[in-house]
Design a protein around this motif. Structure first.
Motif, PDB file in Angstrom:
ATOM      1  N   LEU A 262       0.404  -2.386   5.955  1.00 59.24           N
ATOM      2  CA  LEU A 262      -1.053  -2.216   5.871  1.00 59.24           C
ATOM      3  C   LEU A 262      -1.450  -0.849   6.398  1.00 59.24           C
ATOM      4  O   LEU A 262      -0.945  -0.421   7.432  1.00 59.24           O
ATOM      5  N   VAL A 263      -2.366  -0.203   5.723  1.00 62.16           N
ATOM      6  CA  VAL A 263      -2.999   0.983   6.311  1.00 62.16           C
ATOM      7  C   VAL A 263      -3.987   0.490   7.344  1.00 62.16           C
ATOM      8  O   VAL A 263      -4.758  -0.443   7.087  1.00 62.16           O
ATOM      9  N   ARG A 264      -3.955   1.089   8.518  1.00 65.82           N
ATOM     10  CA  ARG A 264      -4.888   0.717   9.584  1.00 65.82           C
ATOM     11  C   ARG A 264      -5.341   1.973  10.328  1.00 65.82           C
ATOM     12  O   ARG A 264      -4.599   2.956  10.398  1.00 65.82           O
TER      13      ARG A 264
ATOM     14  N   ARG B 280      -5.591  -3.548  -3.007  1.00 63.94           N
ATOM     15  CA  ARG B 280      -5.519  -2.465  -3.998  1.00 63.94           C
ATOM     16  C   ARG B 280      -4.638  -1.314  -3.536  1.00 63.94           C
ATOM     17  O   ARG B 280      -4.265  -0.461  -4.340  1.00 63.94           O
ATOM     18  N   CYS B 281      -4.327  -1.250  -2.253  1.00 66.69           N
ATOM     19  CA  CYS B 281      -3.579  -0.112  -1.698  1.00 66.69           C
ATOM     20  C   CYS B 281      -2.148  -0.099  -2.241  1.00 66.69           C
ATOM     21  O   CYS B 281      -1.457  -1.117  -2.221  1.00 66.69           O
ATOM     22  N   ILE B 282      -1.708   1.049  -2.722  1.00 68.82           N
ATOM     23  CA  ILE B 282      -0.329   1.164  -3.227  1.00 68.82           C
ATOM     24  C   ILE B 282       0.570   1.889  -2.214  1.00 68.82           C
ATOM     25  O   ILE B 282       1.669   2.327  -2.547  1.00 68.82           O
ATOM     26  N   LEU B 283       0.057   2.070  -0.995  1.00 68.57           N
ATOM     27  CA  LEU B 283       0.838   2.635   0.123  1.00 68.57           C
ATOM     28  C   LEU B 283       1.411   4.014  -0.195  1.00 68.57           C
ATOM     29  O   LEU B 283       2.546   4.324   0.143  1.00 68.57           O
ATOM     30  N   CYS B 284       0.600   4.812  -0.849  1.00 72.40           N
ATOM     31  CA  CYS B 284       1.054   6.166  -1.183  1.00 72.40           C
ATOM     32  C   CYS B 284       1.084   7.068   0.040  1.00 72.40           C
ATOM     33  O   CYS B 284       1.723   8.117   0.027  1.00 72.40           O
ATOM     34  N   SER B 285       0.306   6.713   1.056  1.00 72.02           N
ATOM     35  CA  SER B 285       0.202   7.437   2.342  1.00 72.02           C
ATOM     36  C   SER B 285      -0.558   8.754   2.276  1.00 72.02           C
ATOM     37  O   SER B 285      -0.542   9.533   3.223  1.00 72.02           O
ATOM     38  N   ARG B 286      -1.245   9.012   1.165  1.00 75.58           N
ATOM     39  CA  ARG B 286      -2.054  10.244   1.109  1.00 75.58           C
ATOM     40  C   ARG B 286      -3.087  10.274   2.241  1.00 75.58           C
ATOM     41  O   ARG B 286      -3.298  11.294   2.879  1.00 75.58           O
ATOM     42  N   CYS B 287      -3.757   9.126   2.453  1.00 74.23           N
ATOM     43  CA  CYS B 287      -4.825   9.083   3.461  1.00 74.23           C
ATOM     44  C   CYS B 287      -4.256   9.345   4.854  1.00 74.23           C
ATOM     45  O   CYS B 287      -4.854  10.057   5.662  1.00 74.23           O
ATOM     46  N   VAL B 288      -3.074   8.781   5.113  1.00 72.85           N
ATOM     47  CA  VAL B 288      -2.442   8.952   6.423  1.00 72.85           C
ATOM     48  C   VAL B 288      -2.083  10.422   6.628  1.00 72.85           C
ATOM     49  O   VAL B 288      -2.364  11.026   7.671  1.00 72.85           O
TER      50      VAL B 288
ATOM     51  N   LEU C 171      -9.138  11.146  -2.100  1.00 72.36           N
ATOM     52  CA  LEU C 171      -7.683  11.279  -2.202  1.00 72.36           C
ATOM     53  C   LEU C 171      -7.009   9.997  -2.678  1.00 72.36           C
ATOM     54  O   LEU C 171      -5.975  10.051  -3.333  1.00 72.36           O
ATOM     55  N   CYS C 172      -7.571   8.867  -2.303  1.00 73.37           N
ATOM     56  CA  CYS C 172      -6.946   7.579  -2.640  1.00 73.37           C
ATOM     57  C   CYS C 172      -6.854   7.461  -4.169  1.00 73.37           C
ATOM     58  O   CYS C 172      -7.861   7.508  -4.860  1.00 73.37           O
ATOM     59  N   PRO C 173      -5.647   7.306  -4.703  1.00 74.61           N
ATOM     60  CA  PRO C 173      -5.516   7.302  -6.165  1.00 74.61           C
ATOM     61  C   PRO C 173      -6.002   6.003  -6.806  1.00 74.61           C
ATOM     62  O   PRO C 173      -6.112   5.909  -8.023  1.00 74.61           O
ATOM     63  N   VAL C 174      -6.248   5.003  -5.967  1.00 75.67           N
ATOM     64  CA  VAL C 174      -6.736   3.713  -6.451  1.00 75.67           C
ATOM     65  C   VAL C 174      -8.033   3.378  -5.713  1.00 75.67           C
ATOM     66  O   VAL C 174      -8.527   4.181  -4.945  1.00 75.67           O
ATOM     67  N   GLY C 175      -8.556   2.201  -5.940  1.00 75.11           N
ATOM     68  CA  GLY C 175      -9.820   1.858  -5.292  1.00 75.11           C
ATOM     69  C   GLY C 175      -9.639   1.153  -3.963  1.00 75.11           C
ATOM     70  O   GLY C 175     -10.387   0.221  -3.652  1.00 75.11           O
ATOM     71  N   ALA C 176      -8.682   1.616  -3.172  1.00 75.74           N
ATOM     72  CA  ALA C 176      -8.455   0.943  -1.889  1.00 75.74           C
ATOM     73  C   ALA C 176      -9.409   1.439  -0.812  1.00 75.74           C
ATOM     74  O   ALA C 176      -9.867   0.667   0.023  1.00 75.74           O
ATOM     75  N   LEU C 177      -9.695   2.744  -0.824  1.00 79.07           N
ATOM     76  CA  LEU C 177     -10.597   3.304   0.181  1.00 79.07           C
ATOM     77  C   LEU C 177     -11.946   3.551  -0.482  1.00 79.07           C
ATOM     78  O   LEU C 177     -12.029   4.270  -1.477  1.00 79.07           O
ATOM     79  N   LEU C 178     -12.957   2.937   0.071  1.00 79.69           N
ATOM     80  CA  LEU C 178     -14.267   2.978  -0.579  1.00 79.69           C
ATOM     81  C   LEU C 178     -15.323   3.483   0.385  1.00 79.69           C
ATOM     82  O   LEU C 178     -15.323   3.131   1.576  1.00 79.69           O
TER      83      LEU C 178
HETATM   84  S1  SF4 Z   1      -4.612   6.697  -0.080  1.00 75.24           S
HETATM   85 FE1  SF4 Z   1      -5.231   4.659  -0.825  1.00 75.24          FE
HETATM   86  S2  SF4 Z   1      -3.456   3.831  -1.878  1.00 75.24           S
HETATM   87 FE2  SF4 Z   1      -2.747   5.551  -0.642  1.00 75.24          FE
HETATM   88  S3  SF4 Z   1      -2.099   4.621   1.303  1.00 75.24           S
HETATM   89 FE3  SF4 Z   1      -4.207   5.266   1.571  1.00 75.24          FE
HETATM   90  S4  SF4 Z   1      -5.408   3.443   1.048  1.00 75.24           S
HETATM   91 FE4  SF4 Z   1      -3.359   3.102   0.223  1.00 75.24          FE
END
Ligand code: SF4
Ligand code: SF4
Length: 480
Positions: free
Chosen positions: A176-178, A146-154, A197-204
């Motif tokens: 991959l986010v790791r 589901r991650c769109i690699l927006c990098s907000r979390c990073v 912050l994650c705009p999608v359901g990748a981080l739960l």
């Molecule tokens: S915030 Fe969510 S969508 Fe964006 S990089 Fe992190 S895990 Fe992926």
């Protein structure tokens, strides 16, 4: 203040703003996945593309500085076509498993898909598969598909919490986010902000995983009481119209999750993990029975007994709760006779594993309303000193009091919301409502007053502290 034009409409912008900031400040929505007002600009999602009038190409609004007379279009044909292609790209390898995704109902990808694309994938190739449940930390699980690699979390862990706990490994569609391998995300007391912050359901969030669909829930504005910052939050609980009658009715009065409610004066858009675990504070075993000398009595009888004891006391001492609201503290001030000595106590003291003051939000004082308590009652209790021997009545409100300090022969009145074996030794015990059952205000350590509202009705057998103080209020000179 430069004047710019968005879709022909003149708007005023701040000199150092970007087009997306100026647009949002003026109520104009430009879509964004990677851009966030509190993070640095990454410019990788490209969905905020706009067209400068007179140019044939589109450019990203998150990185475009405003300048006098700049004219941009947010809904021209090239912009619409570009956004649609971006949305096709975003969903190219996305699993679209909204039916089992906790983010469904508040997912930016869902919203933008319907707003800017609305068509099935054009790709005939199988989607790239990736890890579905990657444990990032004790509290957070990652769905890489589901991650769109927006990098907000990073960027959050680098720029806000400063744990540097997350990064992106590999390249292209194997990116991959790791989490870093030193456990930094587990140690990051602000880590759960990446779930919001994650705009999608990748981080739960693991505690919230598959617990509830968000459209069954209602956010009630509240204040986190777990430290003197008093972050404004939303307490999410089941909507009355979706009340469960047979299947686990306990969920009707359960805190499902806690999220920050943006407040520039107090916590910005963030909160700490401790505040998200409010259910562990509020859902402890409750004291639900009023008592006299350990024997159950009616609530009114207990309040009358407390009033008589206070009115007859010659040298009463009262301990003031730093978890009381402004309204309750004022009621206590009104209620007690002038001869009563009052001490502000700490209902909770910082535990060895808890953070002290840090640079972001967390405060060493683990009580939400010491500011008002100390403003109304000047003496502070150190938690240890002995009370003078001729104290004849001791009134204790809230937790964190050592009952061994009560002088022999003194009558004891206890007001508390949670079960404790020591309550049975009180001459009068009155069970209280908790924060999620009443409304009020706290004043934080900076003097900012924030309101909280009731989420659930209080049990019939407990009283609001304000009502107790009104009931025991002593009129000087009146008979006991
Ligand atoms: S915030 Fe969510 S969508 Fe964006 S990089 Fe992190 S895990 Fe992926
Ligand atoms: S910083 Fe303090 S008030 Fe804010 S969420 Fe954490 S514990 Fe609660």
């Amino acid at each position: 203040m430069p004047e710019i034009f968005i879709d022909g409409k003149p708007i005023r912008a701040e000199r150092d703003q970007t087009v997306i900031e100026a647009a949002r400040m003026n109520g104009i929505e430009i879509p964004a996945f990677c851009w966030h007002p509190e993070l640095s600009i990454a410019g990788n999602c490209r969905v905020c593309a706009v067209q400068v009038e007179g140019r044939s190409w589109v450019e990203i609004a998150c990185n475009m500085p405003v300048s006098e007379g700049l004219r941009v279009l947010t809904d021209s044909e090239p912009v619409r076509a570009y956004r649609k292609s971006i949305m096709q790209l975003m969903t190219l390898n996305h699993p679209v498993d909204c039916g089992i995704c906790d983010k469904a109902g508040e997912c930016t990808l869902q919203d933008y898909h319907y707003q800017y694309n609305g068509e099935p994938s054009m790709s005939r190739d199988p989607k790239v598969r990736s890890t579905k449940f990657h444990p990032l930390s004790e509290r957070i699980v990652l769905d890489n598909e589901r991650c769109i690699l927006c990098s907000r979390c990073v960027r959050f862990t680098r720029e806000v919490s400063k744990s540097n706990a997350l990064g992106i490994v590999q390249r292209g569609d194997t990116s991959l986010v790791r989490a870093s391998e030193d456990g930094a995300l587990d140690a990051d007391p602000y880590s759960d902000n990446v779930v919001d912050l994650c705009p999608v359901g990748a981080l739960l969030s693991r505690p919230f995983l598959y617990q509830a669909r968000v459209w069954y829930l209602k956010p009630t504005p509240s204040v986190c009481p777990s430290c003197a910052r008093g972050c404004t939050v939303d307490v999410w609980h089941r909507k009355a119209e979706w009340k469960l009658n047979a299947l686990d009715p306990g969920k009707n009065v359960k805190i499902e999750r806690v999220t920050p409610r943006e407040n520039p004066e107090v916590n910005g858009p963030w909160m700490c993990n401790k505040g998200r675990d409010l259910a562990a504070v509020f859902e402890r075993p409750r004291a639900l029975q009023a008592m006299e000398h350990g024997r159950p009595v009616a609530l009114d009888a207990a309040m009358n007994a407390a009033r008589r004891l206070v009115a007859a006391a010659m040298r009463p001492v009262a301990f003031v709760s730093t978890w009381g609201s402004n309204e309750e503290l004022a009621a206590m001030k009104r209620a007690l006779p002038g001869r009563c000595t009052t001490f502000v106590k700490s209902d909770r003291v910082r535990q060895p594993d808890e953070r002290g003051d840090d640079e972001l939000l967390i405060r060493a004082d683990k009580n939400p309303n010491r500011a008002t308590a100390c403003a109304l009652f000047p003496l502070e209790d150190d938690g240890q000193g002995s009370l003078i021997a001729d104290t004849d009545v001791v009134l204790v409100w809230g937790e964190g009091f050592d009952y061994a300090r009560v002088p022999a022969g003194a009558k004891l009145i206890v007001l508390d919301a949670y079960e404790q074996s020591t309550h049975a030794r009180a001459d009068v015990f009155i069970p209280l409502s908790i924060q999620t059952e009443r409304s009020g205000h706290y004043t934080n350590f900076q003097g900012v007053v924030s309101a909280f509202s009731a989420c659930f009705p209080k049990p019939g057998s407990v009283a609001h502290a304000e009502a107790v103080f009104d009931a025991i209020a002593v009129t000087e000179g009146a008979p006991a």
